[in-house]
Design a protein around this motif. Structure first.
Motif, mmCIF file in Angstrom:
data_model
loop_
_atom_site.group_PDB
_atom_site.id
_atom_site.type_symbol
_atom_site.label_atom_id
_atom_site.label_comp_id
_atom_site.label_asym_id
_atom_site.label_seq_id
_atom_site.Cartn_x
_atom_site.Cartn_y
_atom_site.Cartn_z
ATOM 1 N N HIS A 170 4.714 8.685 -42.863
ATOM 2 C CA HIS A 170 5.735 8.028 -42.061
ATOM 3 C C HIS A 170 6.064 8.900 -40.844
ATOM 4 O O HIS A 170 6.511 10.046 -40.993
ATOM 5 C CB HIS A 170 6.999 7.810 -42.888
ATOM 6 N N PHE A 171 5.818 8.351 -39.656
ATOM 7 C CA PHE A 171 6.114 9.047 -38.407
ATOM 8 C C PHE A 171 7.357 8.434 -37.771
ATOM 9 O O PHE A 171 7.420 7.217 -37.572
ATOM 10 C CB PHE A 171 4.963 8.900 -37.410
ATOM 11 N N PHE A 172 8.327 9.291 -37.436
ATOM 12 C CA PHE A 172 9.500 8.857 -36.694
ATOM 13 C C PHE A 172 9.550 9.681 -35.402
ATOM 14 O O PHE A 172 9.401 10.908 -35.433
ATOM 15 C CB PHE A 172 10.773 9.063 -37.502
ATOM 16 N N ALA A 173 9.744 9.006 -34.287
ATOM 17 C CA ALA A 173 9.786 9.682 -32.992
ATOM 18 C C ALA A 173 11.018 9.213 -32.238
ATOM 19 O O ALA A 173 11.263 8.001 -32.126
ATOM 20 C CB ALA A 173 8.522 9.376 -32.193
ATOM 21 N N THR A 174 11.804 10.158 -31.741
ATOM 22 C CA THR A 174 13.071 9.800 -31.101
ATOM 23 C C THR A 174 13.209 10.490 -29.756
ATOM 24 O O THR A 174 12.649 11.559 -29.512
ATOM 25 C CB THR A 174 14.265 10.189 -31.985
ATOM 26 N N ASP A 175 13.990 9.844 -28.903
ATOM 27 C CA ASP A 175 14.327 10.433 -27.607
ATOM 28 C C ASP A 175 15.638 9.819 -27.149
ATOM 29 O O ASP A 175 16.041 8.747 -27.619
ATOM 30 C CB ASP A 175 13.228 10.178 -26.577
ATOM 31 N N ILE A 176 16.283 10.480 -26.207
ATOM 32 C CA ILE A 176 17.554 9.990 -25.684
ATOM 33 C C ILE A 176 17.347 8.993 -24.556
ATOM 34 O O ILE A 176 18.244 8.241 -24.197
ATOM 35 C CB ILE A 176 18.410 11.185 -25.200
ATOM 36 N N ASP A 177 16.140 8.960 -23.968
ATOM 37 C CA ASP A 177 15.856 8.198 -22.763
ATOM 38 C C ASP A 177 15.178 6.871 -23.099
ATOM 39 O O ASP A 177 14.017 6.849 -23.526
ATOM 40 C CB ASP A 177 14.959 9.033 -21.842
ATOM 41 N N PRO A 178 15.853 5.738 -22.902
ATOM 42 C CA PRO A 178 15.243 4.432 -23.217
ATOM 43 C C PRO A 178 13.977 4.151 -22.410
ATOM 44 O O PRO A 178 13.048 3.516 -22.913
ATOM 45 C CB PRO A 178 16.357 3.436 -22.866
ATOM 46 N N LYS A 179 13.932 4.612 -21.149
ATOM 47 C CA LYS A 179 12.736 4.370 -20.336
ATOM 48 C C LYS A 179 11.529 5.097 -20.918
ATOM 49 O O LYS A 179 10.417 4.560 -20.952
ATOM 50 C CB LYS A 179 12.980 4.806 -18.895
ATOM 51 N N ALA A 180 11.749 6.318 -21.351
ATOM 52 C CA ALA A 180 10.651 7.078 -21.955
ATOM 53 C C ALA A 180 10.173 6.397 -23.232
ATOM 54 O O ALA A 180 8.966 6.315 -23.482
ATOM 55 C CB ALA A 180 11.103 8.506 -22.254
ATOM 56 N N LEU A 181 11.104 5.890 -24.019
ATOM 57 C CA LEU A 181 10.734 5.195 -25.255
ATOM 58 C C LEU A 181 9.962 3.915 -24.955
ATOM 59 O O LEU A 181 9.029 3.551 -25.677
ATOM 60 C CB LEU A 181 11.976 4.887 -26.075
ATOM 61 N N GLY A 182 10.337 3.227 -23.880
ATOM 62 C CA GLY A 182 9.604 2.037 -23.482
ATOM 63 C C GLY A 182 8.177 2.363 -23.097
ATOM 64 O O GLY A 182 7.231 1.648 -23.462
#
Length: 309
Positions: A170-182
């Motif tokens: 199970h891989f979970f990846a997070t960031d604070i920046d919605p554009k980067a996540l997009g």
């Protein structure tokens, strides 16, 4: 659930008089003393409108990046830019882009990834098999456009065909920046992001479309992306992960943006999120703060990979 995190006073290193709390529309922000009042108002505005708390970032870094944006906007001083920001809603996105610069590569710091592939992942797999545990949990904290978690997914995909691997990863990846996540969800990359990818892996996992390389769906589907703030007071781990107990956490080149006060709180969070035999991977310029030196043991003298004690 694990025990609750230490409260603010317990994790705050150094003299308390260096910090002060400000209340803005019912929310409390802890900041360093002496910060520019206009910058303070800008931070409160970002928190109010986007829910992003930058108060833990290094003030010098924040001032530098806001100043760069101020010049582009044609404002003479910080107070003038603050007024401009408040009167131009679209400027928030421009400012967030300037503050959250997302620079990453696939297999950045290639030695670290070689050690993970050759030593860490096989050791974790053996541990899981010996304990009859069927799943391996990995968290990439501060994943930017996805290069880091996708690099890990490629490594696991290469290794899991070998005998003795857990059934589920199970891989979970997070960031604070919605554009980067997009951008991470689209998984399309310029050649500059792929300079460390071996030719065999490039041919196997990417397809070229004009000037960009698209990651194959089998790797994209291995990773769950979500927005998460490492300063989130409501959730100790990403809500999408449901619980922590991660076997491997990568938090590389993220802590350098935070002052020591918040670094200690983030390390408390990462420590609690790891399984008892888990590993933490930091950037080459980062290390656990002094108050956590007995909580982590460095695994390799030449890499920032730590085992949880």
């Amino acid at each position: 659930m694990r025990q609750s995190y230490m409260d603010r006073e317990q994790i705050r290193p150094g003299p308390h008089h260096l910090f002060r709390d400000i209340r803005h529309k019912g929310r409390i922000i802890t900041i360093l003393q002496g910060i520019d009042p206009s910058l303070e108002q800008i931070l409160a505005h970002l928190l109010e409108n986007r829910g992003i708390d930058f108060s833990g970032y290094h003030p010098a870094m924040l001032e530098r990046r806001v100043r760069q944006r101020r010049r582009v906007a044609g404002c003479g001083d910080m107070a003038g830019y603050c007024t401009y920001l408040l009167n131009n809603p679209g400027e928030i996105d421009n400012l967030l882009d300037a503050i959250t610069i997302n620079v990453s590569l696939f297999f950045r710091d290639s030695l670290t990834f070689e050690l993970i592939a050759d030593q860490i992942l096989p050791a974790l797999a053996r541990e899981k098999m010996n304990r009859n545990e069927a799943s391996l949990r990995i968290w990439s904290a501060g994943c930017a456009r996805g290069e880091e978690p996708y690099s890990m997914a490629i490594l696991v995909h290469e290794l899991r065909d070998k005998e003795g691997w857990p059934e589920h990863v199970h891989f979970f990846a997070t960031d604070i920046d919605p554009k980067a996540l997009g951008a991470a969800a689209k998984a399309q990359y310029a050649p500059e992001s792929l300079q460390n990818v071996k030719f065999r892996l490039l041919n196997k996992y990417f397809s070229r479309h004009g000037e960009v390389f698209a990651l194959n769906p089998e790797i994209r589907e291995m990773v769950t992306f979500s927005r998460y703030d490492l300063l989130d007071k409501a959730h100790g781990v990403p809500p999408e992960s449901v619980f922590g107990d991660f076997d491997l956490v990568l938090c590389r080149n993220v802590l350098i943006y935070f002052n020591l006060h918040y670094q200690a709180g983030i390390f408390e969070r990462l420590y609690r999120a790891l399984s008892p035999r888990g590993f933490l991977v930091l950037g080459m310029a980062e290390k656990p703060p002094e108050c956590f030196r007995n909580h982590f043991q460095r695994v390799f003298a030449f890499s920032r990979i730590y085992g949880r004690r």
